[in-house]
Design a protein around this motif. Structure first.
Motif, short mmCIF file in Angstrom:
data_model
loop_
_atom_site.label_atom_id
_atom_site.label_comp_id
_atom_site.label_asym_id
_atom_site.label_seq_id
_atom_site.Cartn_x
_atom_site.Cartn_y
_atom_site.Cartn_z
N SER A 9 0.83 -1.19 0.00
CA SER A 9 0.00 0.00 0.00
C SER A 9 0.86 1.24 0.00
N SER A 10 0.45 2.23 -0.74
CA SER A 10 1.13 3.52 -0.70
C SER A 10 0.17 4.59 -0.19
N GLU A 11 -0.94 4.13 0.32
CA GLU A 11 -1.94 5.05 0.83
C GLU A 11 -2.42 4.57 2.18
N GLY A 57 -0.01 3.23 5.20
CA GLY A 57 1.36 3.16 4.72
C GLY A 57 2.04 1.83 4.99
N GLN A 58 1.29 0.81 5.38
CA GLN A 58 1.89 -0.49 5.67
C GLN A 58 2.35 -1.17 4.39
N SER A 59 3.47 -1.83 4.46
CA SER A 59 4.00 -2.60 3.34
C SER A 59 4.72 -3.81 3.92
N PRO A 116 6.09 -0.15 8.21
CA PRO A 116 5.48 1.17 8.03
C PRO A 116 6.34 2.08 7.16
N ALA A 117 5.71 3.03 6.53
CA ALA A 117 6.44 4.01 5.73
C ALA A 117 7.50 4.68 6.59
N GLY A 118 8.69 4.86 6.02
CA GLY A 118 9.78 5.51 6.73
C GLY A 118 10.58 4.58 7.62
N ARG A 141 12.48 0.46 8.14
CA ARG A 141 13.16 -0.60 7.39
C ARG A 141 13.15 -1.87 8.23
#
Length: 179
Positions: A48-50, A53-55, A59-61, A63
């Motif tokens: 997801s990029s919306e 923000g989980q991928s 979470p976004a930002g 690693r």
């Protein structure tokens, strides 16, 4: 693609949280792993990029970084995803210096624990733990994993205290610096 998904009858009261109800809600999205026929598509399985923000649980930002850990077999037996740990970096004694230890990171979330030994860059077969960190801390972990021994100390989940990160050597320990 639209041809890859279909609506399947599912009792509303049994629909898992995060499941999508219509094929157009997932068309064009990317799955992290395959689904079985008639398995519901869950938001947690999609890149997801919306929204949140989980991928893949990252979470976004942030690693996900895997490190080889040593001398922590007792802690590893207790360690599970979601726990928090401090990361210690140990440099062995050399001709020119005493052995040293430093707590490099504190309060790091554990994503996964693999107790099966894997060879690291120093030729040791060690268990691997995947940690969730900010990008700068990912560099710290990569360097520690490549050039030192990494140990983990398990934190109490309510303990958020931090301390100044200083190196400690055997002589300084013997002089009382670790108290």
């Amino acid at each position: 693609a639209a041809g890859d998904v279909k609506a399947v009858a599912w009792p509303a009261e049994q629909l898992p949280q995060g499941a999508f109800e219509k094929p157009d809600q997932v068309t064009g999205k990317t799955l992290f792993s395959t689904l079985s026929p008639a398995e519901p598509v869950l938001a947690s399985r999609l890149a997801s990029s919306e929204g949140d923000g989980q991928s893949a649980g990252v979470p976004a930002g942030m690693r996900a970084v895997s490190v080889h850990v040593s001398d922590s077999s007792g802690v590893l037996a207790l360690l599970h995803s979601g726990h928090r740990v401090d990361v210690q970096v140990l440099l062995p004694k050399t001709q020119n210096s005493d052995a040293q230890v430093r707590t490099a990171l504190e309060g790091v979330e554990v994503l996964a624990v693999n107790n099966k030994a894997d060879s690291n860059s120093q030729g040791f077969s060690l268990p691997v733990v995947t940690l969730l960190v900010k990008p700068a801390a990912a560099d710290v972990l990569a360097l520690a994993d490549a050039g030192a021994r990494v140990r983990l100390t398990l934190r109490n989940p309510l303990d958020t205290a931090t301390r100044t990160h200083t190196s400690m050597s055997i002589p300084s320990l013997m002089q009382g610096a670790g108290q």
